[in-house]
Design a protein around this motif. Structure first.
Motif, PDB file in Angstrom:
ATOM      1  N   LEU A   1       0.807  -1.220  -0.189  1.00 19.65           N
ATOM      2  CA  LEU A   1       0.027  -0.047  -0.151  1.00 19.65           C
ATOM      3  C   LEU A   1       0.889   1.011  -0.071  1.00 19.65           C
ATOM      4  O   LEU A   1       2.011   1.255   0.630  1.00 19.65           O
ATOM      5  CB  LEU A   1      -0.869   0.086   1.093  1.00 19.65           C
ATOM      6  CG  LEU A   1      -2.068  -0.847   1.185  1.00 19.65           C
ATOM      7  CD1 LEU A   1      -2.784  -0.904   2.677  1.00 19.65           C
ATOM      8  CD2 LEU A   1      -3.034  -0.809  -0.036  1.00 19.65           C
TER       9      LEU A   1
ATOM     10  N   ALA B   1      -3.204   3.539  -2.358  1.00 14.56           N
ATOM     11  CA  ALA B   1      -3.133   2.905  -3.702  1.00 14.56           C
ATOM     12  C   ALA B   1      -2.568   1.588  -3.165  1.00 14.56           C
ATOM     13  O   ALA B   1      -1.730   1.538  -2.540  1.00 14.56           O
ATOM     14  CB  ALA B   1      -2.518   3.651  -4.643  1.00 14.56           C
ATOM     15  N   CYS B   2      -2.803   0.553  -4.279  1.00 11.18           N
ATOM     16  CA  CYS B   2      -2.296  -0.629  -3.937  1.00 11.18           C
ATOM     17  C   CYS B   2      -1.006  -0.996  -5.263  1.00 11.18           C
ATOM     18  O   CYS B   2      -1.374  -0.345  -6.213  1.00 11.18           O
ATOM     19  CB  CYS B   2      -3.118  -1.840  -4.317  1.00 11.18           C
ATOM     20  SG  CYS B   2      -3.240  -3.141  -3.189  1.00 11.18           S
TER      21      CYS B   2
ATOM     22  N   THR C   1     -10.435   2.133   4.815  1.00 16.42           N
ATOM     23  CA  THR C   1     -10.195   2.417   3.730  1.00 16.42           C
ATOM     24  C   THR C   1      -8.937   1.718   3.027  1.00 16.42           C
ATOM     25  O   THR C   1      -9.026   1.343   1.780  1.00 16.42           O
ATOM     26  CB  THR C   1      -9.430   4.082   3.572  1.00 16.42           C
ATOM     27  OG1 THR C   1     -10.650   4.732   3.998  1.00 16.42           O
ATOM     28  CG2 THR C   1      -9.490   4.675   2.054  1.00 16.42           C
ATOM     29  N   CYS C   2      -8.063   1.314   3.732  1.00 17.65           N
ATOM     30  CA  CYS C   2      -7.041   0.277   3.607  1.00 17.65           C
ATOM     31  C   CYS C   2      -7.759  -1.238   3.021  1.00 17.65           C
ATOM     32  O   CYS C   2      -7.267  -1.600   1.784  1.00 17.65           O
ATOM     33  CB  CYS C   2      -5.912   0.144   4.492  1.00 17.65           C
ATOM     34  SG  CYS C   2      -4.788   1.609   4.808  1.00 17.65           S
TER      35      CYS C   2
ATOM     36  N   THR D   1      -9.301  -0.756  -0.394  1.00 15.43           N
ATOM     37  CA  THR D   1      -8.183  -0.854  -1.534  1.00 15.43           C
ATOM     38  C   THR D   1      -7.698  -2.050  -1.629  1.00 15.43           C
ATOM     39  O   THR D   1      -7.599  -2.758  -2.889  1.00 15.43           O
ATOM     40  CB  THR D   1      -7.072   0.243  -1.132  1.00 15.43           C
ATOM     41  OG1 THR D   1      -7.558   1.372  -0.690  1.00 15.43           O
ATOM     42  CG2 THR D   1      -6.233   0.223  -2.319  1.00 15.43           C
TER      43      THR D   1
END
Ligand SMILES: [Zn+2]
Ligand SMILES: [Zn+2]
Length: 228
Positions: free
Chosen positions: A154, A179-180, A206-207, A210
């Motif tokens: 991440l 973002a990943c 949120t993580c 994602t």
């Protein structure tokens, strides 16, 4: 350079002190070790907050991609002091102790994961702090959950610090913030997301969103402390 000087000065100004009673020369004295603020019994097994009568309020705030939040301590007393000292008062000397306490809690309630992913800092915050506290803790627990430490899964855009915002602002502040990494094989992987403290759960939610969009099979959270 300035950041490096600030860090060295900080470590000289804030030598090792007990996270409970502030006594110098130890990270945790024997007396304070017996009085650590372990999480109370009877919390919701998914969100680790006190359950209300009907639908759990804590769960209502979490992403459906997040199976559960596990934490070693309530965010109070010595546990809160450990988190704050680690982050804001050059408390890297606390990492081995905090890692040991996390592994003790995993010995009581074992978890397994394929990937151990720290909640990332933005590039700017990482440069000014010099380390990501979540990554240091994740490194301590990866062997205990038989997972691989995956620090670069991440990434995080630079946004105002969550702790400066209200609960309502925290979610929108994080939209599109994570973002990943491309080209990673996440399909079906059991991910353990690690952070120092979970408060509203907005960041870890949120993580988890994602990671789920990138194909992760399941996402759990392990935090040193849970703000009840
Ligand atoms: Zn003490
Ligand atoms: Zn719940």
């Amino acid at each position: 350079m300035l950041d490096a000087i600030r860090r060295v000065l900080g470590e000289a100004l804030f030598p090792s002190r007990c996270i409970g009673c502030q006594r110098r020369g130890t990270a945790l004295c024997a007396g304070c070790r017996t009085a650590l603020p372990y999480l109370p019994r009877g919390l919701c097994p998914r969100c680790a907050t006190r359950r209300g009568a009907a639908a759990c309020r804590g769960c209502g705030h979490l992403s459906s991609a997040l199976s559960a939040i596990h934490a070693a301590f309530a965010y109070e007393g010595a546990a809160r002091n450990a988190v704050v000292t680690l982050k804001f008062r050059s408390g890297r000397y606390l990492v081995p102790l905090m890692g040991e306490l996390l592994r003790e809690s995993l010995a009581v309630r074992p978890l397994v994961a394929d990937l151990v992913v720290p909640v990332p800092l933005s590039g700017a915050r990482l440069r000014s702090r010099g380390f990501n506290q979540a990554a240091l803790l994740a490194g301590c627990v990866a062997p205990a959950v038989r997972g691989v430490l995956a620090e670069d899964v991440l990434s995080r855009a630079d946004r105002p610090a969550q702790r400066t915002l209200t609960a309502a602002q925290r979610r929108s502040n994080l939209e599109g913030a994570f973002a990943c990494a491309r080209g990673l094989e996440l399909a079906g992987k059991r991910v353990l997301l690690v952070d120092d403290v979970v408060t509203t759960g907005a960041t870890v939610s949120t993580c988890a969103d994602t990671l789920a969009r990138a194909g992760a099979g399941s996402v759990r959270v392990l935090a040193f402390a849970r703000d009840l």
